[in-house]
Scaffold this motif. Structure first.
Motif, PDB file in Angstrom:
ATOM      1  N   LEU A  74      16.591  17.051  13.319  1.00 23.75           N
ATOM      2  CA  LEU A  74      15.853  17.000  14.583  1.00 23.75           C
ATOM      3  C   LEU A  74      16.638  17.668  15.712  1.00 23.75           C
ATOM      4  CD1 LEU A  74      14.257  13.432  14.494  1.00 23.75           C
ATOM      5  CD2 LEU A  74      13.227  15.633  13.888  1.00 23.75           C
ATOM      6  N   ILE A  75      17.959  17.524  15.702  1.00 29.26           N
ATOM      7  CA  ILE A  75      18.796  18.224  16.692  1.00 29.26           C
ATOM      8  C   ILE A  75      18.586  19.727  16.539  1.00 29.26           C
ATOM      9  CG2 ILE A  75      21.191  18.834  17.292  1.00 29.26           C
ATOM     10  CD1 ILE A  75      20.670  16.137  18.358  1.00 29.26           C
ATOM     11  N   GLU A  76      18.627  20.209  15.289  1.00 25.34           N
ATOM     12  CA  GLU A  76      18.454  21.649  15.044  1.00 25.34           C
ATOM     13  C   GLU A  76      17.108  22.148  15.560  1.00 25.34           C
ATOM     14  OE1 GLU A  76      19.128  21.709  10.813  1.00 25.34           O
ATOM     15  OE2 GLU A  76      21.311  21.879  11.073  1.00 25.34           O
ATOM     16  N   ALA A  77      16.065  21.342  15.418  1.00 29.53           N
ATOM     17  CA  ALA A  77      14.737  21.743  15.899  1.00 29.53           C
ATOM     18  C   ALA A  77      14.659  21.710  17.420  1.00 29.53           C
ATOM     19  CB  ALA A  77      13.672  20.825  15.300  1.00 29.53           C
ATOM     20  N   GLU A  78      15.220  20.677  18.018  1.00 33.66           N
ATOM     21  CA  GLU A  78      15.121  20.509  19.476  1.00 33.66           C
ATOM     22  C   GLU A  78      16.066  21.417  20.246  1.00 33.66           C
ATOM     23  OE1 GLU A  78      12.862  18.868  21.166  1.00 33.66           O
ATOM     24  OE2 GLU A  78      11.939  18.088  19.343  1.00 33.66           O
ATOM     25  N   ILE A  79      17.168  21.820  19.650  1.00 34.03           N
ATOM     26  CA  ILE A  79      18.133  22.656  20.368  1.00 34.03           C
ATOM     27  C   ILE A  79      17.524  24.015  20.710  1.00 34.03           C
ATOM     28  CG2 ILE A  79      19.427  23.865  18.544  1.00 34.03           C
ATOM     29  CD1 ILE A  79      21.945  22.547  20.047  1.00 34.03           C
ATOM     30  N   GLU A  80      16.546  24.429  19.919  1.00 39.10           N
ATOM     31  CA  GLU A  80      15.838  25.689  20.196  1.00 39.10           C
ATOM     32  C   GLU A  80      15.027  25.601  21.491  1.00 39.10           C
ATOM     33  OE1 GLU A  80      16.247  28.469  18.370  1.00 39.10           O
ATOM     34  OE2 GLU A  80      17.673  27.327  17.152  1.00 39.10           O
ATOM     35  N   LYS A  81      14.614  24.411  21.865  1.00 40.45           N
ATOM     36  CA  LYS A  81      13.803  24.191  23.071  1.00 40.45           C
ATOM     37  C   LYS A  81      14.664  23.877  24.291  1.00 40.45           C
ATOM     38  CE  LYS A  81      10.464  21.926  20.048  1.00 40.45           C
ATOM     39  NZ  LYS A  81       9.908  20.631  19.698  1.00 40.45           N
ATOM     40  N   ALA A  82      15.951  23.652  24.071  1.00 37.99           N
ATOM     41  CA  ALA A  82      16.858  23.225  25.145  1.00 37.99           C
ATOM     42  C   ALA A  82      17.202  24.396  26.072  1.00 37.99           C
ATOM     43  CB  ALA A  82      18.133  22.644  24.549  1.00 37.99           C
ATOM     44  N   PRO A  83      17.521  24.087  27.318  1.00 40.54           N
ATOM     45  CA  PRO A  83      17.959  25.143  28.240  1.00 40.54           C
ATOM     46  C   PRO A  83      19.220  25.836  27.717  1.00 40.54           C
ATOM     47  CG  PRO A  83      17.558  23.074  29.398  1.00 40.54           C
ATOM     48  CD  PRO A  83      17.485  22.773  27.939  1.00 40.54           C
ATOM     49  N   ASN A  84      19.458  27.045  28.178  1.00 41.32           N
ATOM     50  CA  ASN A  84      20.627  27.818  27.733  1.00 41.32           C
ATOM     51  C   ASN A  84      21.940  27.283  28.283  1.00 41.32           C
ATOM     52  OD1 ASN A  84      19.197  29.588  26.086  1.00 41.32           O
ATOM     53  ND2 ASN A  84      18.778  30.989  27.777  1.00 41.32           N
ATOM     54  N   ASP A  85      21.907  26.720  29.476  1.00 37.38           N
ATOM     55  CA  ASP A  85      23.115  26.149  30.067  1.00 37.38           C
ATOM     56  C   ASP A  85      23.534  24.915  29.266  1.00 37.38           C
ATOM     57  OD1 ASP A  85      24.982  25.846  32.538  1.00 37.38           O
ATOM     58  OD2 ASP A  85      24.046  23.864  32.297  1.00 37.38           O
ATOM     59  N   VAL A  86      24.809  24.847  28.882  1.00 38.28           N
ATOM     60  CA  VAL A  86      25.298  23.764  28.024  1.00 38.28           C
ATOM     61  C   VAL A  86      25.060  22.396  28.648  1.00 38.28           C
ATOM     62  CG1 VAL A  86      27.350  22.745  26.954  1.00 38.28           C
ATOM     63  CG2 VAL A  86      27.013  25.215  26.874  1.00 38.28           C
ATOM     64  N   ASP A  87      25.415  22.227  29.918  1.00 38.71           N
ATOM     65  CA  ASP A  87      25.244  20.925  30.569  1.00 38.71           C
ATOM     66  C   ASP A  87      23.771  20.530  30.636  1.00 38.71           C
ATOM     67  OD1 ASP A  87      27.980  20.627  30.948  1.00 38.71           O
ATOM     68  OD2 ASP A  87      27.939  21.501  32.962  1.00 38.71           O
ATOM     69  N   ASP A  88      22.917  21.485  30.973  1.00 38.74           N
ATOM     70  CA  ASP A  88      21.476  21.206  31.018  1.00 38.74           C
ATOM     71  C   ASP A  88      20.928  20.890  29.627  1.00 38.74           C
ATOM     72  OD1 ASP A  88      21.474  21.605  33.749  1.00 38.74           O
ATOM     73  OD2 ASP A  88      20.709  23.664  33.639  1.00 38.74           O
ATOM     74  N   ALA A  89      21.448  21.573  28.610  1.00 36.19           N
ATOM     75  CA  ALA A  89      21.016  21.321  27.237  1.00 36.19           C
ATOM     76  C   ALA A  89      21.397  19.906  26.811  1.00 36.19           C
ATOM     77  CB  ALA A  89      21.630  22.347  26.288  1.00 36.19           C
ATOM     78  N   ILE A  90      22.596  19.472  27.164  1.00 36.50           N
ATOM     79  CA  ILE A  90      23.044  18.107  26.815  1.00 36.50           C
ATOM     80  C   ILE A  90      22.162  17.074  27.502  1.00 36.50           C
ATOM     81  CG2 ILE A  90      24.921  16.441  27.120  1.00 36.50           C
ATOM     82  CD1 ILE A  90      26.843  18.855  26.598  1.00 36.50           C
ATOM     83  N   ILE A  91      21.859  17.294  28.771  1.00 37.43           N
ATOM     84  CA  ILE A  91      20.980  16.377  29.512  1.00 37.43           C
ATOM     85  C   ILE A  91      19.593  16.332  28.859  1.00 37.43           C
ATOM     86  CG2 ILE A  91      19.769  16.028  31.709  1.00 37.43           C
ATOM     87  CD1 ILE A  91      22.357  17.217  33.057  1.00 37.43           C
ATOM     88  N   PHE A  92      19.041  17.499  28.542  1.00 43.39           N
ATOM     89  CA  PHE A  92      17.724  17.603  27.909  1.00 43.39           C
ATOM     90  C   PHE A  92      17.697  16.849  26.578  1.00 43.39           C
ATOM     91  CE2 PHE A  92      15.228  19.880  24.675  1.00 43.39           C
ATOM     92  CZ  PHE A  92      13.948  19.809  25.214  1.00 43.39           C
ATOM     93  N   LEU A  93      18.684  17.111  25.728  1.00 43.81           N
ATOM     94  CA  LEU A  93      18.724  16.498  24.399  1.00 43.81           C
ATOM     95  C   LEU A  93      18.985  14.996  24.484  1.00 43.81           C
ATOM     96  CD1 LEU A  93      20.677  19.301  22.520  1.00 43.81           C
ATOM     97  CD2 LEU A  93      18.267  18.675  22.173  1.00 43.81           C
ATOM     98  N   ALA A  94      19.869  14.582  25.389  1.00 38.98           N
ATOM     99  CA  ALA A  94      20.167  13.152  25.546  1.00 38.98           C
ATOM    100  C   ALA A  94      18.905  12.386  25.943  1.00 38.98           C
ATOM    101  CB  ALA A  94      21.274  12.948  26.582  1.00 38.98           C
ATOM    102  N   LYS A  95      18.123  12.941  26.860  1.00 32.98           N
ATOM    103  CA  LYS A  95      16.865  12.290  27.260  1.00 32.98           C
ATOM    104  C   LYS A  95      15.878  12.250  26.099  1.00 32.98           C
ATOM    105  CE  LYS A  95      16.974  13.195  32.204  1.00 32.98           C
ATOM    106  NZ  LYS A  95      16.382  13.933  33.323  1.00 32.98           N
ATOM    107  N   LYS A  96      15.762  13.342  25.371  1.00 33.59           N
ATOM    108  CA  LYS A  96      14.829  13.438  24.253  1.00 33.59           C
ATOM    109  C   LYS A  96      15.134  12.400  23.174  1.00 33.59           C
ATOM    110  CE  LYS A  96      11.657  15.747  21.872  1.00 33.59           C
ATOM    111  NZ  LYS A  96      10.292  15.927  22.301  1.00 33.59           N
ATOM    112  N   PHE A  97      16.424  12.210  22.889  1.00 35.26           N
ATOM    113  CA  PHE A  97      16.838  11.303  21.818  1.00 35.26           C
ATOM    114  C   PHE A  97      17.191   9.894  22.332  1.00 35.26           C
ATOM    115  CE2 PHE A  97      17.189  15.408  19.860  1.00 35.26           C
ATOM    116  CZ  PHE A  97      16.821  15.177  18.546  1.00 35.26           C
ATOM    117  N   LYS A  98      17.061   9.689  23.643  1.00 31.77           N
ATOM    118  CA  LYS A  98      17.342   8.388  24.269  1.00 31.77           C
ATOM    119  C   LYS A  98      18.747   7.882  23.958  1.00 31.77           C
ATOM    120  CE  LYS A  98      12.529   6.906  24.408  1.00 31.77           C
ATOM    121  NZ  LYS A  98      11.561   5.885  23.992  1.00 31.77           N
TER     122      LYS A  98
END
Length: 172
Positions: free
Chosen positions: A131-155
């Motif tokens: 699921l990380i591999e699938a969602e990382i494609e949708k995450a922002p390019n900025d590392v910090d923004d990607a971590i925030i995006f993924l953390a919210k998605k996965f709670k």
């Protein structure tokens, strides 16, 4: 060096799939119920996040009412890990004396192998590799923004997501 926990990844994916919960942000409470584990919320000492008690009649996860929701989710997932990975190692006492496994401040140090396994299981359960591999494609390019995006998605917390991405080899 991090041990190979592929068997834990497989176990976490299997339990999610078998219980129709293979999705980001699933309910750990629902999984506990499906596994016939009772959940109890209590005020615990500040250095105790939760514990797993197994008796001859019940399996109970108690978690700290004072912890935030994300910490509680990780604690419940960690204790489910003990249940699935270690409950056969612990005797079930017929005399009603419980077998107890604690999640406290030392659990995160990785000094105890069973604690490291339970932490790896919690991370794999809450943030499955596929699921990380699938969602990382949708995450922002900025590392910090990607971590925030993924953390919210996965709670999960941003710290938990950062560790998970690092352990999966994303070079964070």
């Amino acid at each position: 060096m991090r041990p190979n926990f592929k068997y834990i990844e497989d176990k976490a994916e299997d339990v999610l799939s078998k219980n129709n919960l293979f999705k980001a942000g699933f309910s750990v409470e629902k999984l506990a119920k499906l596994l016939r584990i009772s959940l109890k919320e209590e005020v615990l000492d500040d250095n105790v996040s939760g514990f797993f008690v197994m008796t001859d009649t019940d399996n109970i996860i108690t978690y700290n009412k004072k912890d935030g929701e994300l910490r509680q989710r990780f604690t419940i997932a960690h204790e489910i890990g003990h249940f699935l990975l270690h409950s056969k190692d612990q005797p079930i006492f017929i005399d009603k004396t419980p077998s107890v496994m604690f999640r406290d401040n030392s659990s995160s140090t990785g000094e105890d192998f069973k604690e490291r396994e339970a932490n790896a299981f919690a991370a794999s359960l809450l943030m499955p590799k596929k699921l990380i591999e699938a969602e990382i494609e949708k995450a922002p390019n900025d590392v910090d923004d990607a971590i925030i995006f993924l953390a919210k998605k996965f709670k999960v917390s941003q710290q938990a997501m950062t560790f998970r991405l690092s352990n999966l080899g994303y070079g964070i």
